[in-house]
Design an enzyme around this catalytic site. Structure first.
Site, PDB file in Angstrom:
ATOM      1  N   PRO A  64      74.349  45.140  38.044  1.00  0.00           N
ATOM      2  CA  PRO A  64      75.620  45.245  37.454  1.00  0.00           C
ATOM      3  C   PRO A  64      76.113  46.266  36.534  1.00  0.00           C
ATOM      4  O   PRO A  64      75.391  46.949  35.984  1.00  0.00           O
ATOM      5  CB  PRO A  64      75.666  43.707  36.562  1.00  0.00           C
ATOM      6  N   TYR A  69      67.577  34.103  40.245  1.00  0.00           N
ATOM      7  CA  TYR A  69      67.726  34.020  38.706  1.00  0.00           C
ATOM      8  C   TYR A  69      69.231  33.294  38.697  1.00  0.00           C
ATOM      9  O   TYR A  69      69.373  32.346  37.979  1.00  0.00           O
ATOM     10  CB  TYR A  69      67.538  35.219  38.131  1.00  0.00           C
ATOM     11  N   ASN A 116      72.352  40.126  27.044  1.00  0.00           N
ATOM     12  CA  ASN A 116      70.993  40.648  26.947  1.00  0.00           C
ATOM     13  C   ASN A 116      70.203  40.545  25.380  1.00  0.00           C
ATOM     14  O   ASN A 116      70.848  41.195  24.604  1.00  0.00           O
ATOM     15  CB  ASN A 116      71.113  42.361  27.246  1.00  0.00           C
TER      16      ASN A 116
END
Ligand code: UDP
Length: 341
Positions: free
Chosen positions: A275, A146, A175
């Site tokens: 992350p 990705y 997000n």
């Protein structure tokens, strides 16, 4: 003459919200949505009766047509870690080869808008992340299909702009959550809501102190609309788009658990290379899109999403998201095998 517009991934979560905005455009002549229903769903567009909309069920990387488009919005790609980890090669093809095929379908000087991602920053060591930050991505890690295909597609489109003069807009989305996320999508907010409404166990990967900046879909699509279809913006990107309020995952889970009786947290092992933090520097976004703000606060956005999920889950949609832990393990085993071969 009206505009011919193509949206790849237009039956998906963000894509279908974009379609809702596009069909309000008076200058729109034809809107072609290309979607293979990998993560998108026909039902996301079922409410659209506008005769200008044409749905083509096809992979964007091989979609063939003699038509040429004034504007193409390239969104086709899974965005949820378990979904792209399960089919990494297909993910790379959708982003990169999909972008090449899109550019091929543009009229000369036509505009391509591309949804890149905050994943290009990897596990960032500065916060907030401005567009100039070059990121910390592992190009062979479990998230690389990705992250790196988004990065490479950015490179490809910038090179094509330099060499062929396409009109380009690239956003890096942080997000995003909201109605029309698949209940089995597997990302944090949708997963917590699905879990809270079914077995009651909200899975926290690791200690939950890793943080993200959660943007409600209506706010994010407002920004995309302003950027993608404005003719007077002379900035090709990349442009961070998101909500810059950063919240640890465990706080999100606790908030949702408090909203739904019986819901509780379940601590699980961490996902490899998850992350630790992510927060957009929106300085450039505010300059390029004056007046835009992510106005829907997280508490309100989650409540609205809960209402939508409650209706979906009650109707019996599948909520079985594949486990990213298992997928990351499988990827690691594959990589070990490849490197010892
Ligand atoms: N996450 C979690 N439980 C879940 C789903 C996600 O703890 O059921 C965590 C995940 O490990 C990550 C964060 O929530 O730290 C955001 O994950 P998501 O998949 O939503 O997006 P991304 O990792 O791509 O930012």
């Amino acid at each position: 003459m009206g505009k011919k517009v193509l949206v790849s991934g237009g039956a998906g979560f963000i894509g279908s919200h974009i379609v809702d905005r596009l069909i309000k455009r008076a200058d729109l002549d034809t809107l072609v949505v290309v979607d293979n229903f990998w993560t998108g769903k026909r039902e996301n567009l079922a409410h659209v009766t506008d005769p200008r909309l044409h749905l083509e069920i096809a992979d964007i990387e091989t979609f063939a047509t003699d038509e040429r488009f004034d504007e193409i919005i390239h969104l086709a790609s899974p965005a949820s870690p378990p979904w792209y980890m399960r089919e990494p090669v297909r993910t790379i093809k959708a982003n990169l080869m999909g972008a090449l095929n899109c550019v091929d379908k543009l009229v000369p000087g036509g505009r391509i808008s591309f949804a890149s991602t905050s994943e290009v920053y990897g596990d960032p060591v500065i916060s907030p992340q401005p567009e100039s930050y070059r990121g910390q991505v592992d190009c062979t890690g479990p998230r690389s299909s990705y992250d790196e295909s988004k990065r490479c597609t950015e490179s490809l489109l910038f090179e094509l702009r330099r060499t062929t003069g396409i009109d380009l807009r690239i956003v890096r989305l942080f997000n995003v959550y909201g109605p029309r996320t698949r209940p089995d999508d597997g990302r944090a907010i949708s997963n917590f809501l699905s879990q809270a409404l079914t077995n009651g166990e909200l899975t926290i990967y690791g200690d939950g102190l890793q943080s993200r900046s959660w943007g409600y879909v209506d706010d994010i699509v407002d920004a995309l609309e302003r950027y993608f279809w404005a003719d007077d913006i002379d900035y090709a990107g990349p442009l961070n788009v998101g909500n810059d309020r950063e919240i640890p995952v465990i706080d999100v889970a606790r908030f949702i658990a408090d909203l739904i009786p019986g819901a509780r947290l379940k601590m699980c092992p961490p996902i490899p290379q998850d992350p630790t933090n992510r927060r957009p520097d929106l300085t450039l976004c505010r300059r390029i899109l004056p007046g835009w703000e992510a106005g829907i606060n997280y508490e309100e956005g989650v409540r609205r999403t809960l209402e939508w999920f409650a209706e979906k889950v009650m109707k019996g949609a599948s909520t079985d998201a594949p486990s990213p832990l298992r997928l990351a393990e499988e990827a690691r085993a594959r990589n070990n095998m490849a490197s010892s071969a």
